[in-house]
Scaffold this motif. Structure first.
Motif, PDB file in Angstrom:
ATOM      1  N   ASP A 153       0.848  -1.095  -0.031  1.00  0.00           N
ATOM      2  CA  ASP A 153       0.144   0.096  -0.040  1.00  0.00           C
ATOM      3  C   ASP A 153       0.731   1.339   0.136  1.00  0.00           C
ATOM      4  OD1 ASP A 153      -2.299  -1.613   0.047  1.00  0.00           O
ATOM      5  OD2 ASP A 153      -2.690  -1.340   2.021  1.00  0.00           O
ATOM      6  N   VAL A 154       1.781   1.340   0.671  1.00  0.00           N
ATOM      7  CA  VAL A 154       2.639   2.566   0.786  1.00  0.00           C
ATOM      8  C   VAL A 154       3.519   2.636  -0.204  1.00  0.00           C
ATOM      9  CG1 VAL A 154       4.862   3.386   2.110  1.00  0.00           C
ATOM     10  CG2 VAL A 154       3.182   2.036   3.415  1.00  0.00           C
ATOM     11  N   PHE A 155       3.902   1.616  -1.009  1.00  0.00           N
ATOM     12  CA  PHE A 155       4.723   1.741  -2.166  1.00  0.00           C
ATOM     13  C   PHE A 155       3.928   2.150  -3.469  1.00  0.00           C
ATOM     14  CE2 PHE A 155       7.939  -1.316  -0.459  1.00  0.00           C
ATOM     15  CZ  PHE A 155       9.124  -0.330  -0.538  1.00  0.00           C
ATOM     16  N   THR A 156       2.537   1.715  -3.277  1.00  0.00           N
ATOM     17  CA  THR A 156       1.725   2.068  -4.436  1.00  0.00           C
ATOM     18  C   THR A 156       1.443   3.351  -4.284  1.00  0.00           C
ATOM     19  OG1 THR A 156       0.764   0.018  -4.301  1.00  0.00           O
ATOM     20  CG2 THR A 156      -0.637   1.433  -5.415  1.00  0.00           C
ATOM     21  N   ALA A 157       0.746   4.004  -2.938  1.00  0.00           N
ATOM     22  CA  ALA A 157       0.618   5.139  -3.010  1.00  0.00           C
ATOM     23  C   ALA A 157       1.878   6.085  -3.170  1.00  0.00           C
ATOM     24  CB  ALA A 157       0.238   5.586  -1.399  1.00  0.00           C
ATOM     25  N   ALA A 158       2.973   5.843  -2.780  1.00  0.00           N
ATOM     26  CA  ALA A 158       4.202   6.676  -3.263  1.00  0.00           C
ATOM     27  C   ALA A 158       4.425   6.534  -4.723  1.00  0.00           C
ATOM     28  CB  ALA A 158       5.431   6.134  -2.517  1.00  0.00           C
ATOM     29  N   ASN A 159       4.380   5.667  -5.262  1.00  0.00           N
ATOM     30  CA  ASN A 159       4.536   5.390  -6.804  1.00  0.00           C
ATOM     31  C   ASN A 159       3.494   6.442  -7.431  1.00  0.00           C
ATOM     32  OD1 ASN A 159       5.551   3.936  -9.243  1.00  0.00           O
ATOM     33  ND2 ASN A 159       3.507   3.741  -9.486  1.00  0.00           N
ATOM     34  N   GLY A 160       2.196   6.618  -7.019  1.00  0.00           N
ATOM     35  CA  GLY A 160       1.300   7.416  -7.656  1.00  0.00           C
ATOM     36  C   GLY A 160       1.518   8.769  -7.341  1.00  0.00           C
ATOM     37  N   VAL A 161       1.957   9.260  -6.258  1.00  0.00           N
ATOM     38  CA  VAL A 161       2.300  10.700  -5.715  1.00  0.00           C
ATOM     39  C   VAL A 161       3.359  11.006  -6.517  1.00  0.00           C
ATOM     40  CG1 VAL A 161       2.649  12.098  -4.069  1.00  0.00           C
ATOM     41  CG2 VAL A 161       0.952  10.546  -3.608  1.00  0.00           C
ATOM     42  N   TYR A 162       4.548  10.290  -6.482  1.00  0.00           N
ATOM     43  CA  TYR A 162       5.762  10.665  -7.122  1.00  0.00           C
ATOM     44  C   TYR A 162       5.822  10.815  -8.647  1.00  0.00           C
ATOM     45  CZ  TYR A 162       8.723  11.212  -2.980  1.00  0.00           C
ATOM     46  OH  TYR A 162       9.306  11.532  -1.920  1.00  0.00           O
ATOM     47  N   THR A 163       4.869   9.820  -9.223  1.00  0.00           N
ATOM     48  CA  THR A 163       4.590   9.910 -10.674  1.00  0.00           C
ATOM     49  C   THR A 163       4.073  11.305 -10.941  1.00  0.00           C
ATOM     50  OG1 THR A 163       4.438   7.435 -10.929  1.00  0.00           O
ATOM     51  CG2 THR A 163       3.339   8.825 -12.551  1.00  0.00           C
ATOM     52  N   GLU A 164       3.019  11.555 -10.384  1.00  0.00           N
ATOM     53  CA  GLU A 164       2.220  12.767 -10.542  1.00  0.00           C
ATOM     54  C   GLU A 164       3.121  13.991 -10.506  1.00  0.00           C
ATOM     55  OE1 GLU A 164      -1.311  15.602  -8.689  1.00  0.00           O
ATOM     56  OE2 GLU A 164      -1.043  13.570  -7.828  1.00  0.00           O
ATOM     57  N   GLN A 165       4.248  13.748  -9.524  1.00  0.00           N
ATOM     58  CA  GLN A 165       4.942  15.217  -9.343  1.00  0.00           C
ATOM     59  C   GLN A 165       6.205  15.119 -10.660  1.00  0.00           C
ATOM     60  OE1 GLN A 165       8.725  14.649  -6.784  1.00  0.00           O
ATOM     61  NE2 GLN A 165       7.753  16.486  -5.654  1.00  0.00           N
ATOM     62  N   LYS A 166       6.635  13.933 -11.052  1.00  0.00           N
ATOM     63  CA  LYS A 166       7.558  13.705 -12.260  1.00  0.00           C
ATOM     64  C   LYS A 166       6.951  14.095 -13.576  1.00  0.00           C
ATOM     65  CE  LYS A 166      10.790  12.452  -9.130  1.00  0.00           C
ATOM     66  NZ  LYS A 166      11.675  13.305  -8.579  1.00  0.00           N
ATOM     67  N   ILE A 167       5.324  13.670 -13.737  1.00  0.00           N
ATOM     68  CA  ILE A 167       5.065  14.089 -15.107  1.00  0.00           C
ATOM     69  C   ILE A 167       4.765  15.495 -15.347  1.00  0.00           C
ATOM     70  CG2 ILE A 167       3.903  11.760 -15.241  1.00  0.00           C
ATOM     71  CD1 ILE A 167       1.445  13.151 -14.427  1.00  0.00           C
ATOM     72  N   ASN A 168       5.421  16.295 -14.354  1.00  0.00           N
ATOM     73  CA  ASN A 168       5.330  17.702 -14.652  1.00  0.00           C
ATOM     74  C   ASN A 168       6.053  18.176 -16.124  1.00  0.00           C
ATOM     75  OD1 ASN A 168       6.111  20.751 -14.689  1.00  0.00           O
ATOM     76  ND2 ASN A 168       5.217  20.734 -12.678  1.00  0.00           N
ATOM     77  N   PRO A 169       5.554  18.875 -16.966  1.00  0.00           N
ATOM     78  CA  PRO A 169       6.426  19.165 -18.237  1.00  0.00           C
ATOM     79  C   PRO A 169       7.737  19.717 -17.963  1.00  0.00           C
ATOM     80  CG  PRO A 169       4.007  19.770 -18.519  1.00  0.00           C
ATOM     81  CD  PRO A 169       4.236  19.508 -17.204  1.00  0.00           C
ATOM     82  N   LYS A 170       7.842  20.447 -16.908  1.00  0.00           N
ATOM     83  CA  LYS A 170       9.175  20.981 -16.378  1.00  0.00           C
ATOM     84  C   LYS A 170      10.279  19.888 -16.133  1.00  0.00           C
ATOM     85  CE  LYS A 170       7.036  25.602 -15.066  1.00  0.00           C
ATOM     86  NZ  LYS A 170       7.074  26.391 -13.981  1.00  0.00           N
ATOM     87  N   GLU A 171       9.510  18.590 -15.651  1.00  0.00           N
ATOM     88  CA  GLU A 171      10.519  17.796 -15.170  1.00  0.00           C
ATOM     89  C   GLU A 171      10.738  16.685 -16.434  1.00  0.00           C
ATOM     90  OE1 GLU A 171      12.012  16.903 -12.449  1.00  0.00           O
ATOM     91  OE2 GLU A 171      11.219  18.763 -11.153  1.00  0.00           O
ATOM     92  N   LEU A 172      10.071  15.471 -16.414  1.00  0.00           N
ATOM     93  CA  LEU A 172      10.353  14.577 -17.487  1.00  0.00           C
ATOM     94  C   LEU A 172       9.062  14.233 -18.531  1.00  0.00           C
ATOM     95  CD1 LEU A 172      11.922  11.653 -15.494  1.00  0.00           C
ATOM     96  CD2 LEU A 172      12.872  13.118 -16.976  1.00  0.00           C
ATOM     97  N   GLY A 173       7.900  14.867 -17.933  1.00  0.00           N
ATOM     98  CA  GLY A 173       6.371  14.805 -18.663  1.00  0.00           C
ATOM     99  C   GLY A 173       6.210  13.400 -18.585  1.00  0.00           C
ATOM    100  N   LYS A 174       4.947  13.019 -19.187  1.00  0.00           N
ATOM    101  CA  LYS A 174       4.393  11.708 -18.791  1.00  0.00           C
ATOM    102  C   LYS A 174       5.146  10.543 -19.711  1.00  0.00           C
ATOM    103  CE  LYS A 174       0.550  12.981 -21.892  1.00  0.00           C
ATOM    104  NZ  LYS A 174       0.747  14.464 -22.335  1.00  0.00           N
ATOM    105  N   TYR A 175       5.333  10.960 -20.870  1.00  0.00           N
ATOM    106  CA  TYR A 175       6.105  10.017 -21.676  1.00  0.00           C
ATOM    107  C   TYR A 175       7.606   9.733 -21.245  1.00  0.00           C
ATOM    108  CZ  TYR A 175       2.141  11.041 -24.900  1.00  0.00           C
ATOM    109  OH  TYR A 175       1.141  11.287 -25.483  1.00  0.00           O
ATOM    110  N   GLY A 176       8.354  10.797 -20.840  1.00  0.00           N
ATOM    111  CA  GLY A 176       9.831  10.584 -20.152  1.00  0.00           C
ATOM    112  C   GLY A 176       9.597   9.752 -19.022  1.00  0.00           C
ATOM    113  N   VAL A 177       8.698   9.900 -18.063  1.00  0.00           N
ATOM    114  CA  VAL A 177       8.388   9.004 -16.906  1.00  0.00           C
ATOM    115  C   VAL A 177       8.420   7.706 -17.479  1.00  0.00           C
ATOM    116  CG1 VAL A 177       7.013   8.498 -14.880  1.00  0.00           C
ATOM    117  CG2 VAL A 177       7.578  10.668 -15.295  1.00  0.00           C
ATOM    118  N   LEU A 178       7.408   7.214 -18.169  1.00  0.00           N
ATOM    119  CA  LEU A 178       7.128   6.041 -18.613  1.00  0.00           C
ATOM    120  C   LEU A 178       8.179   5.397 -19.355  1.00  0.00           C
ATOM    121  CD1 LEU A 178       3.410   6.170 -20.165  1.00  0.00           C
ATOM    122  CD2 LEU A 178       4.034   4.826 -18.276  1.00  0.00           C
ATOM    123  N   PHE A 179       8.942   6.037 -20.157  1.00  0.00           N
ATOM    124  CA  PHE A 179       9.984   5.571 -20.892  1.00  0.00           C
ATOM    125  C   PHE A 179      11.360   5.320 -20.095  1.00  0.00           C
ATOM    126  CE2 PHE A 179      13.957   6.000 -23.305  1.00  0.00           C
ATOM    127  CZ  PHE A 179      13.919   5.055 -24.425  1.00  0.00           C
TER     128      PHE A 179
END
Length: 303
Positions: A153-179
């Protein structure tokens, strides 16, 4: 976009769960399938980038820093998830997995600085309450199982929150995070698969000469990519919390479908009441979010 992203996630979640044909072959290597899904993600996004269909940053030494700690969270999530499923009964597992929702809410407040109104918080805890009531007849205690599933549960929640943070276009964007997440994780996952015997079981599987099985395996890899993409898309246009709630509603929907066509659902008034409370909480959350009352209050930029 809210509705589209949520429906997109629900559709591919259901497609993956109801992938009955693949299950009929009794494929014994879930990690090997995970490697196939990562390989599909890398291939599709790389070809799309070369074709200028999608855009994400080229690799440089700052990419691992920008992506951290997502790869580590992914490993923890994968291992704890595999370890928890066999330790608990299905009802208790379902209840404990619902704790991902309040944990996501808490991490969004701590890490992302979001604020949610009381109505949203009440909706979230209605889902938890409903899950407890639904599984009230089978709340068996297993310390090892509890530990693994709560870690999951902790890892799943952390994964969701950090993914939301990293998909910011100023960071990696959604495609960059996935790739890049797939690129960094495919080798460690392959090592874990090989060391646990998962890889050997896959390579010695008898149906690799069966065209229908190979087609289904490739289709499952594609569905895995689309599921990951729809999850990121939902987080991008909504929030990690909304993505988690959509997953909970999907699981409840599967329970309703099982009542009608599964044939193996054993009716219990307590279970039925709990499922309805879960669904009511999920639908209430969706209504509030759609109406816009759940828009988080971001802290003011001091500048």
């Amino acid at each position: 976009l809210f509705c589209f992203a949520c429906l997109f996630l629900s559709f591919f979640s259901l497609s993956s769960v109801l992938n009955i044909l693949f299950m009929l072959f009794s494929f014994p290597s879930p990690m090997f399938l995970g490697i196939g899904q990562m390989a599909a993600t890398i291939f599709i996004l790389y070809v799309s980038k070369l074709s200028k269909i999608v855009h994400f940053p080229d690799f440089d030494k700052s990419i691992p820093v920008k992506l951290f700690p997502l790869p580590l969270i992914y490993v923890g999530n994968h291992i704890s998830g595999l370890s928890s499923t066999s330790k608990l009964s299905l009802p208790m597992f379902t209840v404990l997995r619902k704790f991902t929702i309040p944990l996501t809410l808490l991490l969004e407040i701590i890490i992302l600085g979001k604020r949610y109104p009381l109505s949203i918080i009440v909706s979230v805890f209605a889902i938890i309450l409903g899950a407890f009531i639904a599984a009230g007849s089978d709340l068996s205690f297993n310390p090892e199982g509890y530990t693994f599933v709560l870690l999951n549960d902790v890892f799943t929640a952390a994964n969701g929150v950090y993914t939301e943070q990293k998909i910011n276009p100023k960071e990696l964007g959604k495609y960059g995070v996935l790739f890049y997440n797939a690129c960094f994780m495919v080798l460690p996952t392959a090592i874990i698969s090989f060391s646990t015997g998962d890889f050997q079981q896959a390579t010695h599987f008898q149906h690799w000469t069966n065209f229908l099985f190979v087609f289904q395996f490739l289709l499952s890899c594609l569905l895995g990519f689309l599921l990951m993409y729809s999850t990121v898309l939902c987080s991008h246009y909504n929030s990690a919390l909304t993505t988690t709630v959509v997953g909970a509603i999907k699981n409840i929907s599967i329970a309703y479908i099982g009542m009608l066509i599964g044939g193996d659902y054993i009716f219990s008034m307590l279970n039925f009441i709990g499922l309805n409370i879960c669904m009511a909480g999920g639908l209430r959350y969706s209504f509030l979010t759609l109406r816009g009352s759940s828009k988080p209050v971001q802290p003011r930029d001091e500048e």
